[in-house]
Design a protein around this motif. Structure first.
Motif, mmCIF file in Angstrom:
data_model
loop_
_atom_site.group_PDB
_atom_site.id
_atom_site.type_symbol
_atom_site.label_atom_id
_atom_site.label_comp_id
_atom_site.label_asym_id
_atom_site.label_seq_id
_atom_site.Cartn_x
_atom_site.Cartn_y
_atom_site.Cartn_z
ATOM 1 N N VAL A 60 0.610 -0.941 -0.315
ATOM 2 C CA VAL A 60 0.486 0.211 -0.306
ATOM 3 C C VAL A 60 0.746 0.900 0.263
ATOM 4 O O VAL A 60 1.854 1.571 1.300
ATOM 5 C CB VAL A 60 -0.635 0.093 0.840
ATOM 6 N N VAL A 61 0.277 2.377 -0.554
ATOM 7 C CA VAL A 61 1.527 3.881 -0.564
ATOM 8 C C VAL A 61 -0.030 4.564 -0.872
ATOM 9 O O VAL A 61 -0.699 4.171 -1.396
ATOM 10 C CB VAL A 61 2.340 4.178 -2.286
ATOM 11 N N VAL A 62 0.643 5.554 0.987
ATOM 12 C CA VAL A 62 -0.764 5.983 0.967
ATOM 13 C C VAL A 62 -0.476 7.675 0.292
ATOM 14 O O VAL A 62 1.178 7.973 0.799
ATOM 15 C CB VAL A 62 -0.868 6.628 2.053
ATOM 16 N N ILE A 63 -0.922 8.644 -0.020
ATOM 17 C CA ILE A 63 -0.481 10.419 -0.571
ATOM 18 C C ILE A 63 -1.372 10.270 0.133
ATOM 19 O O ILE A 63 -3.079 10.773 0.037
ATOM 20 C CB ILE A 63 -1.124 10.286 -1.999
ATOM 21 N N GLU A 64 -0.533 11.382 0.974
ATOM 22 C CA GLU A 64 -1.463 12.474 1.944
ATOM 23 C C GLU A 64 -1.357 14.157 1.524
ATOM 24 O O GLU A 64 0.209 13.853 1.721
ATOM 25 C CB GLU A 64 -2.212 11.941 2.770
ATOM 26 N N GLN A 65 -1.284 14.886 1.407
ATOM 27 C CA GLN A 65 -0.440 16.297 1.673
ATOM 28 C C GLN A 65 -1.112 16.802 2.960
ATOM 29 O O GLN A 65 -0.567 18.071 3.377
ATOM 30 C CB GLN A 65 -1.396 17.480 0.570
ATOM 31 N N ASP A 66 -1.623 16.708 4.312
ATOM 32 C CA ASP A 66 -2.012 17.038 4.976
ATOM 33 C C ASP A 66 -0.729 16.633 6.842
ATOM 34 O O ASP A 66 -0.816 15.722 6.681
ATOM 35 C CB ASP A 66 -3.376 16.598 6.272
ATOM 36 N N ASP A 67 0.257 17.190 7.146
ATOM 37 C CA ASP A 67 1.253 17.379 7.893
ATOM 38 C C ASP A 67 1.142 16.022 8.742
ATOM 39 O O ASP A 67 2.008 14.679 8.683
ATOM 40 C CB ASP A 67 2.112 18.339 8.490
ATOM 41 N N ASP A 68 -0.352 16.589 9.285
ATOM 42 C CA ASP A 68 -0.274 15.441 10.490
ATOM 43 C C ASP A 68 -0.764 14.121 10.511
ATOM 44 O O ASP A 68 -0.389 13.000 10.653
ATOM 45 C CB ASP A 68 -1.432 15.946 11.421
#
Length: 251
Positions: free
Chosen positions: A145-153
């Motif tokens: 699995v690879v997650v893309i997320e832009q929120d630092d927290d």
């Protein structure tokens, strides 16, 4: 600067910060070499050697005419400029190191190298409740699995949960490429915003036409639009949960 170069710098804050002092240092070296050539009439190799051994300036003028005093003064100013720009580079690197930035960037590079080895993995865009549930169950089933997320927290939360993460906007092509979308078996647009997920689905269907595209929407009215955007499966939380999707992907 090209778009690709800008993208590289945006993903490497340390490189971006160090670029200016590095350019300044190289500029000082280039101006110094050019100055020695102009003042003393020596070739570029000899002028470059004077950067390391400025005492050879005096030796040169023992057998050659020219502005010895001016050349030596120029050498002194150049050496001071080299020291200042060198300290500037050192301060930038040290600041990043002690601030944890260098460690963070090395971790990102390591993660991206690992992602580059994946094939038939699942890219999950967004780590809200839905995305987190899908990621957890797929990971438990042994699926990459690879997650893309832009929120630092949330990026930090993804890392704590043991998943690989790409920090960025999933609506941007470079971000999806860093997640290895071209080799992915499935892309899940799991953000808690139907419009954003529709944008992701359009781009994902172009970059990975053979991948299964699962799109989360908040209301039934978005379902037909999502399918036209390339979705193979449209998820409405009230009807289908993250557990349901993970179950289908692992069956």
């Amino acid at each position: 600067m090209s778009a690709d170069e800008g993208g590289v710098l945006s993903k490497r804050p340390l490189l971006r910060r160090a670029l200016l002092p590095m350019v300044a240092f190289v500029g000082v070296v280039a101006v110094t070499i050019a100055g020695f050539v102009a003042l003393a009439g020596v070739d570029i190799v000899e002028a470059a050697y004077w950067l390391i051994t400025p005492e050879n300036i005096g030796i040169h003028f023992r057998g050659n005419e020219g502005p010895e005093t001016v050349t030596k003064g120029f050498a002194v100013v150049s050496r001071l400029a080299q020291i200042v720009t060198g300290l500037w580079i050192g301060q930038t690197v040290a600041s990043a190191l002690f601030g944890g930035q260098l460690t963070e960037e090395l971790k990102r590079v390591t993660q991206e190298k690992k992602i580059a080895t994946f094939s038939d993995h699942v890219v999950i865009c967004g780590y809200g409740m839905f995305g987190e549930t899908v990621a957890y169950q797929l990971n438990e089933a042994g699926t990459d699995v690879v997650v893309i997320e832009q929120d630092d927290d949330k990026v930090s939360q993804v890392e704590r949960d043991g998943h690989l993460v790409v920090d960025g906007d999933a609506r941007q092509e470079p971000t999806l490429e860093r997640a290895g979308i071209e080799d992915a078996a499935t892309v899940v647009a799991a953000i808690d915003d139907s419009n954003v997920n529709l944008q992701i689905s359009v781009l994902a269907s172009q970059l990975a036409p053979d991948a299964t595209l699962i799109v989360r929407v908040g209301e039934q009215t978005y379902a037909s639009t999502a399918r036209r955007a390339g979705a193979d499966t449209v998820v409405i939380p009230e009807i289908m949960s993250g557990s349901d999707i993970a179950g289908e992907l692992t069956d």
